[in-house]
Motif scaffolding. Structure first.
Motif, PDB file in Angstrom:
ATOM      1  N   MET A   8       0.419  -6.515   6.179  1.00 56.47           N
ATOM      2  CA  MET A   8      -1.147  -6.847   6.677  1.00 56.47           C
ATOM      3  C   MET A   8      -1.510  -5.632   7.390  1.00 56.47           C
ATOM      4  N   SER A   9      -0.730  -4.963   8.092  1.00 55.69           N
ATOM      5  CA  SER A   9      -0.978  -3.805   8.861  1.00 55.69           C
ATOM      6  C   SER A   9      -1.345  -2.464   7.691  1.00 55.69           C
ATOM      7  N   VAL A  10      -0.520  -2.415   6.719  1.00 53.60           N
ATOM      8  CA  VAL A  10      -0.611  -1.386   5.868  1.00 53.60           C
ATOM      9  C   VAL A  10      -2.070  -1.521   4.902  1.00 53.60           C
ATOM     10  N   ALA A  11      -2.217  -2.834   4.592  1.00 53.79           N
ATOM     11  CA  ALA A  11      -3.302  -3.087   3.865  1.00 53.79           C
ATOM     12  C   ALA A  11      -4.572  -2.866   4.502  1.00 53.79           C
ATOM     13  N   ILE A  12      -4.754  -3.252   5.994  1.00 53.16           N
ATOM     14  CA  ILE A  12      -5.805  -3.080   6.729  1.00 53.16           C
ATOM     15  C   ILE A  12      -6.024  -1.559   7.095  1.00 53.16           C
ATOM     16  N   TYR A  13      -4.699  -0.732   7.241  1.00 54.91           N
ATOM     17  CA  TYR A  13      -5.019   0.617   7.296  1.00 54.91           C
ATOM     18  C   TYR A  13      -5.726   1.564   6.153  1.00 54.91           C
ATOM     19  N   PHE A  14      -4.949   1.273   5.024  1.00 58.78           N
ATOM     20  CA  PHE A  14      -5.758   1.567   3.661  1.00 58.78           C
ATOM     21  C   PHE A  14      -7.050   1.168   3.403  1.00 58.78           C
ATOM     22  N   THR A  15      -7.483   0.035   3.763  1.00 57.22           N
ATOM     23  CA  THR A  15      -8.700  -0.551   3.561  1.00 57.22           C
ATOM     24  C   THR A  15      -9.720   0.295   4.429  1.00 57.22           C
ATOM     25  N   ASN A  16      -9.310   0.413   5.713  1.00 53.99           N
ATOM     26  CA  ASN A  16     -10.194   1.134   6.408  1.00 53.99           C
ATOM     27  C   ASN A  16     -10.410   2.701   5.994  1.00 53.99           C
ATOM     28  N   ASN A  17      -9.430   3.126   5.765  1.00 55.21           N
ATOM     29  CA  ASN A  17      -9.118   4.663   5.389  1.00 55.21           C
ATOM     30  C   ASN A  17     -10.379   4.811   4.145  1.00 55.21           C
ATOM     31  N   ASP A  18     -10.062   3.951   3.031  1.00 55.41           N
ATOM     32  CA  ASP A  18     -10.885   4.091   1.798  1.00 55.41           C
ATOM     33  C   ASP A  18     -12.484   3.925   2.331  1.00 55.41           C
ATOM     34  N   GLN A  19     -12.800   3.071   3.034  1.00 56.67           N
ATOM     35  CA  GLN A  19     -14.322   2.815   3.501  1.00 56.67           C
ATOM     36  C   GLN A  19     -14.600   3.910   4.318  1.00 56.67           C
ATOM     37  N   GLN A  20     -13.788   4.649   5.293  1.00 55.94           N
ATOM     38  CA  GLN A  20     -14.198   5.740   5.872  1.00 55.94           C
ATOM     39  C   GLN A  20     -14.305   7.197   5.089  1.00 55.94           C
ATOM     40  N   ALA A  21     -13.607   7.290   3.896  1.00 56.00           N
ATOM     41  CA  ALA A  21     -13.494   8.205   3.033  1.00 56.00           C
ATOM     42  C   ALA A  21     -14.819   8.337   2.100  1.00 56.00           C
ATOM     43  N   VAL A  22     -15.211   6.909   1.828  1.00 54.09           N
ATOM     44  CA  VAL A  22     -16.604   6.787   0.979  1.00 54.09           C
ATOM     45  C   VAL A  22     -17.746   7.205   1.926  1.00 54.09           C
ATOM     46  N   GLU A  23     -17.832   6.910   3.217  1.00 54.93           N
ATOM     47  CA  GLU A  23     -18.738   7.185   4.372  1.00 54.93           C
ATOM     48  C   GLU A  23     -18.993   8.729   4.404  1.00 54.93           C
TER      49      GLU A  23
END
Length: 119
Positions: free
Chosen positions: A66-81
Motif C-alpha cells: 500500500m505504501s509503494v502504491a500510494i507513493y507512485f500514485t502521488n508521484n504520477d500526479q505531481q509529474a502531471v502537475e
C-alpha cells in the motif's frame, strides 16, 4: 494512619484471619490438569503458534504494498502537475516574445492578420 491501624489491631487482634485449608496446594496442579483435555490444548497451541507469525508477515506485506502504491500514485500526479505548469510557463514566455517582436516591428492587428493569411 497509625491511630486507625491501632484501632483495627485492638478490635481484631494481630492474628491473620485469612487461611487456606490444609493440603489445598498439594493436589491443586493435578486436579486442574485432570479437568483439562490434553489433545485440544496442544492443537490450539500449535495453531496459534503458526498463525501469529503468518498474520504479522501478511500485515507487513500489505503495508509495504500500500505504501509503494500510494507513493507512485502521488508521484504520477505531481509529474502531471509539474508538466502542465512547465507548459503554461513556456506559453507565457512565448507570448512575451510575440508582444516584444510586434512592438519592435510596429505591427498592428491588421498587419499580423495579413501575415498569418499569407502562410
Amino acid at each position: 494512619m497509625n491511630e486507625q491501624e491501632n484501632i483495627i489491631r485492638n478490635k481484631f487482634g494481630q492474628e491473620n484471619h485469612f487461611r487456606v485449608p490444609e493440603g489445598y496446594f498439594d493436589n491443586l496442579k493435578t486436579k486442574i490438569m485432570d479437568k483439562l483435555p490434553e489433545d485440544n490444548i496442544t492443537v490450539q497451541r500449535r495453531t496459534v503458534r503458526l498463525w501469529k507469525p503468518l498474520a504479522a508477515c501478511a500485515a507487513c506485506a500489505v503495508g509495504v504494498i500500500m505504501s509503494v502504491a500510494i507513493y507512485f500514485t502521488n508521484n504520477d500526479q505531481q509529474a502531471v502537475e509539474a508538466t502542465a505548469e512547465n507548459h503554461t510557463e513556456q506559453l507565457s514566455e512565448h507570448d512575451k516574445y510575440i508582444d516584444t517582436v510586434a512592438d519592435y516591428a510596429m505591427m498592428d492587428n491588421a498587419d499580423i492578420i495579413a501575415c498569418l493569411n499569407e502562410e
